[in-house]
Design an enzyme around this catalytic site. Structure first.
Site, PDB file in Angstrom:
ATOM      1  NE  ARG A 235      -4.393  -1.125   0.284  1.00  0.00           N
ATOM      2  CZ  ARG A 235      -4.664  -2.160  -0.518  1.00  0.00           C
ATOM      3  NH1 ARG A 235      -3.781  -2.540  -1.423  1.00  0.00           N
ATOM      4  NH2 ARG A 235      -5.807  -2.804  -0.414  1.00  0.00           N
ATOM      5  CD  GLU A 264      -2.582   3.043  -5.683  1.00  0.00           C
ATOM      6  OE1 GLU A 264      -3.664   2.437  -5.920  1.00  0.00           O
ATOM      7  OE2 GLU A 264      -1.585   2.462  -5.249  1.00  0.00           O
ATOM      8  CG  HIS A 282      -2.605  -0.867  -7.013  1.00  0.00           C
ATOM      9  ND1 HIS A 282      -3.134  -0.180  -5.964  1.00  0.00           N
ATOM     10  CD2 HIS A 282      -2.543  -2.165  -6.614  1.00  0.00           C
ATOM     11  CE1 HIS A 282      -3.399  -1.028  -4.964  1.00  0.00           C
ATOM     12  NE2 HIS A 282      -3.050  -2.236  -5.340  1.00  0.00           N
TER      13      HIS A 282
END
Length: 316
Positions: A235, A264, A282
């Site tokens: 994360r 993000e 991601h």
């Protein structure tokens, strides 16, 4: 009547989406324009009994409060740090996630990023594409992995899978997390700082949340050092992004390879402009096979709940 389910994000698997439509009365929030989502949600919320969300999106207390009949939150992902678990527990709402099925692909990406940083693949790709090779411009040597230390912060399923892959490349492995893991031969460092000091490559695989917010701070980055590389597939919240940019700019940290970010998909321009960082959007679990397996597990958990059967992967 089919149970009503609020779908906050689509699965890339057409088969999974077809199963959802077949088994449930789906309300697709992701299809609604942002400016009309609030009004649309107000209309559908009273009948919603289940929510399908992702680890990144989660669900907060405010949205839960709008859903008087909610019984289950099914997370398409392993992270639950974006889910208000205090609110779900207070109301007896079940929460599930998708552990296990994405372990290998995320671990594969971790090693891909580590290798890309070590061998400077983006820079070498640019070197060939721009004609620098043909022009005879010099190219700097890269670094081998054999004998280097790979520190793994977080030693759950994914952390252990990363360790196994690093060992296959001839690396030495250490790990740190607050609780020692019984039955593993990999040595545990005394602290995250000690792990960074011992590591050539530090791979972040710990869970997100308040307990790990900015765990990788300026002190940890300084300990990793000018020849060190940070890899993050966990994360973005675990890394102090400003401290990371400062360390990369000043070359007090050698390299970083990142699949996750603090906000993000808004990656800081300062980070995007650096030449000693590898960036991916991601996509640790973004393979056809794994995204199907994750989506299938979400469907199976929802089906089990509404059939009165035990959940396959409940979150404690």
């Amino acid at each position: 009547m089919k149970p009503e389910v609020l779908v906050m994000a689509a699965s890339p698997s057409a088969d999974v989406m077809a199963q959802l439509e077949q088994q449930f009365d789906c309300h697709h929030l992701w299809q609604q324009p942002r400016e009309t989502q609030a009004a649309w949600l107000q209309n559908v919320a009273p009948g919603v009994r289940g929510v399908l969300t992702t680890g990144a999106i989660g669900i907060n207390a405010a949205l839960l409060a709008q859903l008087p009949k909610i019984e289950i939150v099914a997370v398409n992902g392993i992270g639950t740090d974006a889910v208000d678990l205090a609110a779900t527990r207070a109301r007896g709402i079940a929460v599930t996630n998708t552990p296990g099925v994405l372990t290998d692909d995320v671990a594969d990406l971790a090693l891909t990023l580590l290798l890309s940083a070590a061998r400077r693949l983006p820079a070498l790709d640019f070197y060939v594409r721009t004609g620098a090779w043909e022009a005879g411009k010099p190219v700097a040597p890269t670094r081998a992995l054999r004998g280097k230390v790979c520190g793994v912060f977080g030693f759950g399923r994914i952390g252990r899978a990363i360790a196994a892959r690093a060992q296959a490349f001839g690396m030495q492995v250490q790990y740190f997390q607050p609780r020692a893991i019984d039955g593993v031969t990999v040595p545990r460092a005394a602290s995250l700082l000690a792990l960074a000091q011992a590591s050539d490559y530090l791979v972040v695989a710990a869970p997100g949340g308040a307990a790990t917010q900015h765990a990788v701070n300026a002190e940890v980055l300084a300990a990793l050092g000018a020849q060190g590389t940070l890899v993050n597939i966990a994360r973005g919240s675990l890394v102090d992004e400003e401290a990371l940019i400062t360390a990369l700019r000043g070359r007090t940290l050698g390299m970083a390879a990142l699949d996750v970010f603090a906000d993000e998909p808004r990656v800081p321009v300062a980070l995007r402009e650096l030449d000693n960082v590898v960036l991916t959007p991601h996509i640790g679990s973004l393979t056809v096979e794994t995204r199907h397996a994750m989506g299938q597990l979400v469907v199976d958990n929802l089906s089990a709940h509404f059939s009165g059967k035990p959940l396959l992967t409940p979150v404690a």
